[in-house]
Design an enzyme around this catalytic site. Structure first.
Site, PDB file in Angstrom:
ATOM      1  N   LYS A 186      47.451  29.493  41.923  1.00  0.00           N
ATOM      2  CA  LYS A 186      47.951  30.764  42.436  1.00  0.00           C
ATOM      3  C   LYS A 186      47.234  31.138  43.732  1.00  0.00           C
ATOM      4  O   LYS A 186      46.024  30.917  43.848  1.00  0.00           O
ATOM      5  CB  LYS A 186      47.661  31.824  41.357  1.00  0.00           C
ATOM      6  N   LYS A 238      39.001  33.785  34.394  1.00  0.00           N
ATOM      7  CA  LYS A 238      38.008  34.439  35.245  1.00  0.00           C
ATOM      8  C   LYS A 238      36.591  34.275  34.719  1.00  0.00           C
ATOM      9  O   LYS A 238      35.650  34.158  35.499  1.00  0.00           O
ATOM     10  CB  LYS A 238      38.343  35.926  35.434  1.00  0.00           C
ATOM     11  N   LYS A 255      42.715  36.058  45.861  1.00  0.00           N
ATOM     12  CA  LYS A 255      41.710  36.657  46.751  1.00  0.00           C
ATOM     13  C   LYS A 255      40.405  35.894  46.703  1.00  0.00           C
ATOM     14  O   LYS A 255      39.643  35.864  47.668  1.00  0.00           O
ATOM     15  CB  LYS A 255      41.434  38.093  46.310  1.00  0.00           C
TER      16      LYS A 255
HETATM   17  N1  AQP Z   1      49.725  34.813  43.926  1.00  0.00           N
HETATM   18  C1  AQP Z   1      50.400  35.890  43.573  1.00  0.00           C
HETATM   19  N2  AQP Z   1      51.751  35.878  43.586  1.00  0.00           N
HETATM   20  C2  AQP Z   1      52.465  36.971  43.229  1.00  0.00           C
HETATM   21  N3  AQP Z   1      51.890  38.136  42.844  1.00  0.00           N
HETATM   22  C3  AQP Z   1      50.546  38.178  42.820  1.00  0.00           C
HETATM   23  N4  AQP Z   1      49.676  39.144  42.492  1.00  0.00           N
HETATM   24  C4  AQP Z   1      48.415  38.682  42.631  1.00  0.00           C
HETATM   25  N5  AQP Z   1      48.423  37.421  43.045  1.00  0.00           N
HETATM   26  C5  AQP Z   1      49.735  37.071  43.172  1.00  0.00           C
HETATM   27  C6  AQP Z   1      50.087  40.486  42.069  1.00  0.00           C
HETATM   28  O1  AQP Z   1      49.485  41.429  42.941  1.00  0.00           O
HETATM   29  C7  AQP Z   1      49.234  42.628  42.216  1.00  0.00           C
HETATM   30  C8  AQP Z   1      47.817  43.068  42.457  1.00  0.00           C
HETATM   31  O2  AQP Z   1      46.923  42.076  41.996  1.00  0.00           O
HETATM   32  P1  AQP Z   1      45.414  42.413  41.681  1.00  0.00           P
HETATM   33  O3  AQP Z   1      44.900  43.305  42.714  1.00  0.00           O
HETATM   34  O4  AQP Z   1      45.255  42.796  40.280  1.00  0.00           O
HETATM   35  O5  AQP Z   1      44.728  41.084  41.947  1.00  0.00           O
HETATM   36  P2  AQP Z   1      44.663  39.769  41.179  1.00  0.00           P
HETATM   37  O6  AQP Z   1      45.862  39.455  40.368  1.00  0.00           O
HETATM   38  O7  AQP Z   1      43.373  39.683  40.512  1.00  0.00           O
HETATM   39  O8  AQP Z   1      44.745  38.960  42.499  1.00  0.00           O
HETATM   40  P3  AQP Z   1      44.092  37.651  42.819  1.00  0.00           P
HETATM   41  O9  AQP Z   1      44.382  37.408  44.222  1.00  0.00           O
HETATM   42  O10 AQP Z   1      44.536  36.634  41.846  1.00  0.00           O
HETATM   43  O11 AQP Z   1      42.557  37.936  42.677  1.00  0.00           O
HETATM   44  P4  AQP Z   1      41.471  37.025  42.013  1.00  0.00           P
HETATM   45  O12 AQP Z   1      41.237  35.953  43.003  1.00  0.00           O
HETATM   46  O13 AQP Z   1      40.321  37.946  41.852  1.00  0.00           O
HETATM   47  O14 AQP Z   1      42.051  36.552  40.738  1.00  0.00           O
HETATM   48  C9  AQP Z   1      49.522  42.318  40.752  1.00  0.00           C
HETATM   49  O15 AQP Z   1      50.794  42.844  40.424  1.00  0.00           O
HETATM   50  C10 AQP Z   1      49.540  40.818  40.700  1.00  0.00           C
HETATM   51  O16 AQP Z   1      50.396  40.330  39.703  1.00  0.00           O
END
Ligand code: AQP
Length: 344
Positions: free
Chosen positions: A207, A114, A210
């Site tokens: 992955k 990140k 968001k």
């Molecule tokens: N691609 C994914 N597959 C399975 N599980 C996922 N999670 C996130 N992406 C995937 C799971 O969703 C829960 C909440 O995640 P978060 O709100 O902490 O968001 P994050 O992991 O930061 O999600 P993103 O989409 O990956 O955001 P960015 O783009 O900001 O990095 C967690 O249990 C996570 O494991």
């Protein structure tokens, strides 16, 4: 004193809630509420580790809350709340900042991903994010944490932090009545099923996330039926037919991803999907997947829309959840302070 089983997990209100969040986390939350006491948290303190527009943050907090409820979590039976309403999260995170070691955090791959090349410009909060996550879990003495694969390393860190706290303060922990010396139980990650890591629809090696600039890379929980179908139709694939066994998915990341999504949506294994669809071309499999995704996601999107039309009701649910969470957190925070040696 022993610890009862309790589930905690969180989702960040950072917008674009997607199928990965739903299949990797939220569907697990729904299943666990039948067998466990659960706390599901909209982790707004985590969200601000990267810039959030204050005008959008409240809306995003309500969106995650609505997604929890629309997916089937009962806010009367279980606790749904936003993190910033329970001060213990930030308070315990500070104590844990003083337990965790710099070397441990330096090994966290999510920070590296990140922060990227701009490490010097990343917020300090982004670096200490895993300590806050440990605090979220340990504040409730949670024993089980359903998460996606990407959170595995942070969960391992939370376990290390719990253990180090128990060792560092062994004497006062025993004096506080925990004869076995375990004040913070080691939380178990629950990372199971065919969709623990849902990949981008545009690139099977990335992955689903968001923050991906391409809308086509993810199905969001608010996409309508046509949008879902379009995104699946355009999803990247290879030219071969689906194999009849999972071994045949090795080195075929896009095919593996779509089969995994299908399996998770249907609640079956990848093997079972391939039993039915092995030999099919993507021209046949994609419409079947689109139909299934629409069948599962559209009703949730519709329900979310209804819930989001009543923001005051969502806010009341969060307030009630925060009060109930606080009731569990308060005595644990009080004991933590006593164990550390604070007065009051
Ligand atoms: N691609 C994914 N597959 C399975 N599980 C996922 N999670 C996130 N992406 C995937 C799971 O969703 C829960 C909440 O995640 P978060 O709100 O902490 O968001 P994050 O992991 O930061 O999600 P993103 O989409 O990956 O955001 P960015 O783009 O900001 O990095 C967690 O249990 C996570 O494991």
């Amino acid at each position: 004193m022993t610890h009862q089983e309790r589930v905690f997990s969180g989702v960040q209100p950072t917008g674009n809630l997607h199928l990965g969040n739903y299949l990797g986390a939220i569907t697990k939350f729904v299943a666990l509420q039948e067998s466990h006491e659960c706390l599901y948290c909209v982790v707004d303190l985590h969200a601000i580790t990267v810039w959030q527009d204050p005008k959008e943050l409240a809306g995003n907090i309500r969106e995650v809350t609505a997604a929890f409820i629309a997916s089937g979590i009962d806010p009367k039976k279980q606790i749904i709340f936003n993190q910033s309403q329970v001060s213990g999260h930030a308070e315990l995170a500070w104590v844990l900042n003083c337990v965790a070691r710099m070397g441990w955090l330096n090994r966290m791959t999510q920070f590296k991903e990140k922060a990227g090349k701009h490490k010097e410009n990343a917020s300090v909060g982004l670096f200490t994010y895993p300590n806050l996550m440990a605090a979220d879990i340990l504040l409730y003495h949670a024993t089980h944490v359903p998460v996606g694969e990407d959170q595995k390393q942070h969960l391992e860190l939370a376990r290390d932090i719990a253990q180090k706290f128990n060792v560092d303060f062994a004497e006062t922990i025993k004096e506080a009545g925990f004869e076995e010396g375990i004040f913070f139980p080691q939380p178990e990650p629950l990372i199971q099923g065919p969709a623990t890591r849902v990949m981008s629809l545009r690139d099977g090696s990335k992955k689903m996330s968001k923050s991906d600039p391409s809308e086509m890379s993810r199905i969001t929980m608010t996409d309508d039926a046509d949008t879902i179908a379009k995104k699946i139709r355009k999803a990247k694939t290879d030219p071969d037919a689906l194999p009849s066994e999972t071994d045949g998915l090795t080195d075929r990341p896009e095919a593996n991803n779509l089969v995994g999504i299908y399996a998770a949506l249907k609640g079956v294994s990848k093997e079972e999907v391939l039993k039915d669809h092995g030999g099919a071309q993507f021209s046949a499999f994609k419409p079947a997947l689109a139909e299934l995704a629409v069948e599962k996601v559209s009703p949730i999107a519709d329900e979310m829309k209804k819930l989001l039309n009543e923001p005051a009701e969502l806010d009341a649910i969060l307030k009630d959840g925060a009060n109930r969470a606080q009731t569990i957190a308060d005595p644990i925070m009080k004991k933590t302070k006593e164990i550390v040696g604070f007065i009051g």
